[in-house]
Design a protein around this motif. Structure first.
Motif, PDB file in Angstrom:
ATOM      1  N   LEU A 150       0.830  -1.209   0.000  1.00 15.75           N
ATOM      2  CA  LEU A 150       0.000   0.000   0.000  1.00 15.75           C
ATOM      3  C   LEU A 150       0.865   1.260   0.000  1.00 15.75           C
ATOM      4  O   LEU A 150       0.469   2.291  -0.548  1.00 15.75           O
ATOM      5  CB  LEU A 150      -0.912   0.033   1.230  1.00 15.75           C
ATOM      6  CG  LEU A 150      -2.232  -0.718   1.143  1.00 15.75           C
ATOM      7  CD1 LEU A 150      -2.981  -0.603   2.464  1.00 15.75           C
ATOM      8  CD2 LEU A 150      -3.088  -0.192   0.001  1.00 15.75           C
ATOM      9  N   LEU A 151       2.045   1.165   0.601  1.00 22.84           N
ATOM     10  CA  LEU A 151       2.930   2.337   0.648  1.00 22.84           C
ATOM     11  C   LEU A 151       3.365   2.747  -0.756  1.00 22.84           C
ATOM     12  O   LEU A 151       3.504   3.925  -1.057  1.00 22.84           O
ATOM     13  CB  LEU A 151       4.160   2.047   1.516  1.00 22.84           C
ATOM     14  CG  LEU A 151       3.888   1.810   3.000  1.00 22.84           C
ATOM     15  CD1 LEU A 151       5.179   1.435   3.725  1.00 22.84           C
ATOM     16  CD2 LEU A 151       3.244   3.026   3.644  1.00 22.84           C
ATOM     17  N   GLY A 152       3.566   1.754  -1.627  1.00 28.30           N
ATOM     18  CA  GLY A 152       3.978   2.039  -2.998  1.00 28.30           C
ATOM     19  C   GLY A 152       2.909   2.748  -3.807  1.00 28.30           C
ATOM     20  O   GLY A 152       3.212   3.395  -4.805  1.00 28.30           O
ATOM     21  N   GLY A 153       1.662   2.642  -3.365  1.00 31.75           N
ATOM     22  CA  GLY A 153       0.567   3.300  -4.073  1.00 31.75           C
ATOM     23  C   GLY A 153       0.343   4.736  -3.649  1.00 31.75           C
ATOM     24  O   GLY A 153      -0.470   5.442  -4.253  1.00 31.75           O
ATOM     25  N   LEU A 154       1.046   5.176  -2.628  1.00 35.36           N
ATOM     26  CA  LEU A 154       0.892   6.557  -2.159  1.00 35.36           C
ATOM     27  C   LEU A 154       1.649   7.518  -3.069  1.00 35.36           C
ATOM     28  O   LEU A 154       2.683   7.153  -3.634  1.00 35.36           O
ATOM     29  CB  LEU A 154       1.452   6.701  -0.737  1.00 35.36           C
ATOM     30  CG  LEU A 154       0.716   5.995   0.393  1.00 35.36           C
ATOM     31  CD1 LEU A 154       1.496   6.164   1.688  1.00 35.36           C
ATOM     32  CD2 LEU A 154      -0.700   6.511   0.533  1.00 35.36           C
ATOM     33  N   PRO A 155       1.173   8.759  -3.180  1.00 37.85           N
ATOM     34  CA  PRO A 155       2.015   9.769  -3.829  1.00 37.85           C
ATOM     35  C   PRO A 155       3.328   9.853  -3.052  1.00 37.85           C
ATOM     36  O   PRO A 155       3.330   9.732  -1.822  1.00 37.85           O
ATOM     37  CB  PRO A 155       1.211  11.076  -3.671  1.00 37.85           C
ATOM     38  CG  PRO A 155      -0.144  10.682  -3.231  1.00 37.85           C
ATOM     39  CD  PRO A 155      -0.068   9.304  -2.640  1.00 37.85           C
ATOM     40  N   ARG A 156       4.419  10.037  -3.760  1.00 43.60           N
ATOM     41  CA  ARG A 156       5.727  10.104  -3.106  1.00 43.60           C
ATOM     42  C   ARG A 156       6.225  11.537  -3.141  1.00 43.60           C
ATOM     43  O   ARG A 156       6.164  12.194  -4.175  1.00 43.60           O
ATOM     44  CB  ARG A 156       6.719   9.164  -3.806  1.00 43.60           C
ATOM     45  CG  ARG A 156       7.978   8.924  -2.987  1.00 43.60           C
ATOM     46  CD  ARG A 156       8.910   7.942  -3.661  1.00 43.60           C
ATOM     47  NE  ARG A 156       8.448   6.571  -3.547  1.00 43.60           N
ATOM     48  CZ  ARG A 156       9.253   5.519  -3.577  1.00 43.60           C
ATOM     49  NH1 ARG A 156      10.556   5.682  -3.730  1.00 43.60           N
ATOM     50  NH2 ARG A 156       8.767   4.306  -3.491  1.00 43.60           N
ATOM     51  N   VAL A 157       6.694  12.019  -1.986  1.00 41.06           N
ATOM     52  CA  VAL A 157       7.201  13.385  -1.892  1.00 41.06           C
ATOM     53  C   VAL A 157       8.621  13.361  -1.336  1.00 41.06           C
ATOM     54  O   VAL A 157       9.034  12.413  -0.666  1.00 41.06           O
ATOM     55  CB  VAL A 157       6.292  14.282  -1.015  1.00 41.06           C
ATOM     56  CG1 VAL A 157       4.924  14.481  -1.668  1.00 41.06           C
ATOM     57  CG2 VAL A 157       6.133  13.716   0.390  1.00 41.06           C
ATOM     58  N   THR A 158       9.346  14.433  -1.625  1.00 44.71           N
ATOM     59  CA  THR A 158      10.729  14.525  -1.173  1.00 44.71           C
ATOM     60  C   THR A 158      11.086  15.987  -0.947  1.00 44.71           C
ATOM     61  O   THR A 158      10.268  16.882  -1.181  1.00 44.71           O
ATOM     62  CB  THR A 158      11.675  13.860  -2.209  1.00 44.71           C
ATOM     63  OG1 THR A 158      12.976  13.741  -1.645  1.00 44.71           O
ATOM     64  CG2 THR A 158      11.731  14.666  -3.504  1.00 44.71           C
ATOM     65  N   LEU A 159      12.283  16.227  -0.499  1.00 49.20           N
ATOM     66  CA  LEU A 159      12.758  17.585  -0.259  1.00 49.20           C
ATOM     67  C   LEU A 159      13.428  18.111  -1.518  1.00 49.20           C
ATOM     68  O   LEU A 159      14.314  17.457  -2.071  1.00 49.20           O
ATOM     69  CB  LEU A 159      13.752  17.596   0.905  1.00 49.20           C
ATOM     70  CG  LEU A 159      13.171  17.175   2.258  1.00 49.20           C
ATOM     71  CD1 LEU A 159      14.272  16.741   3.205  1.00 49.20           C
ATOM     72  CD2 LEU A 159      12.347  18.302   2.854  1.00 49.20           C
ATOM     73  N   ALA A 160      13.003  19.296  -1.962  1.00 55.86           N
ATOM     74  CA  ALA A 160      13.614  19.887  -3.152  1.00 55.86           C
ATOM     75  C   ALA A 160      15.071  20.263  -2.874  1.00 55.86           C
ATOM     76  O   ALA A 160      15.938  20.112  -3.723  1.00 55.86           O
ATOM     77  CB  ALA A 160      12.831  21.123  -3.590  1.00 55.86           C
TER      78      ALA A 160
END
Length: 199
Positions: free
Chosen positions: A123-133
């Protein structure tokens, strides 16, 4: 005879960090998923994040059976805070956008263990993924980073919240972390530290 430990921060009583741990409110919810191997780690930074943020939850395990309920946090939109090619850079909350704040789901462990958590919990892989610019340098002076821009879990959470909730700052969360590091440097001796970690 074993040393007495603080039940809250899990540190030996003589080195309790609780007086340094803030109690910060945040619009963003933080869900920390910690690999069991990290629980007794001397620098348990996910634990420090959970203790210092009122809107944070720490779960320990490899497979999280209740993950669907955790991800359906009412009033929040969940995203995985984890680098990757498809990860979008975090931006400050702005009027007119989706007004629900983020629930940042943060896997805690070595890169290998964090990746294992993602594999074991699809389920974690289906989440939108965000990171630090933009990643500020790590203050974790006692380890060699596995790759440029690598941060401890606590540092990643602090930097993410500083971006999302600017101008509010969350650097107070780093005080117990820095005290831990200074304590470890003092225990090993400054000369040993400089010889092994300042090259």
């Amino acid at each position: 005879m074993s040393r007495i430990h603080c039940e809250r921060c899990l540190r030996p009583q003589a080195h309790c960090l609780c007086p340094l741990i803030p109690s910060l409110g945040s619009r963003t919810r933080v869900l920390l998923l910690q690999h069991p191997s990290e629980v007794r780690h001397a620098l348990n930074t996910a634990k420090l994040a959970a203790l210092g943020l009122r809107n944070a939850q720490l779960r320990v395990g490899e497979v999280f059976e209740d993950l669907p309920e955790l991800l359906e946090a009412p009033g929040y939109r969940s995203a995985l805070l984890f680098p990757g090619d498809e990860a979008l850079p975090l931006e400050a909350y702005a009027d007119g956008q989706d007004d629900r704040p983020w629930q940042l789901v943060v896997p805690d462990g070595t890169w290998r263990k964090a990746s294992k958590l993602l594999h074991l919990n699809p389920l974690l892989g289906g989440l939108p993924r965000v990171t630090l610019a933009q990643v500020l340098p790590s203050r974790y002076r006692l380890r060699k980073a596995p790759q440029p821009g690598a941060l401890s879990t606590l540092e990643a959470v602090v930097q993410a919240l500083n971006v999302l909730e600017a101008p509010q700052g969350f650097d107070a969360l780093l005080k117990p972390f820095e005290a831990l590091i200074e304590g470890q440097i003092a225990a090993m001796g400054r000369e040993t530290y400089e010889r092994n970690h300042l090259r």
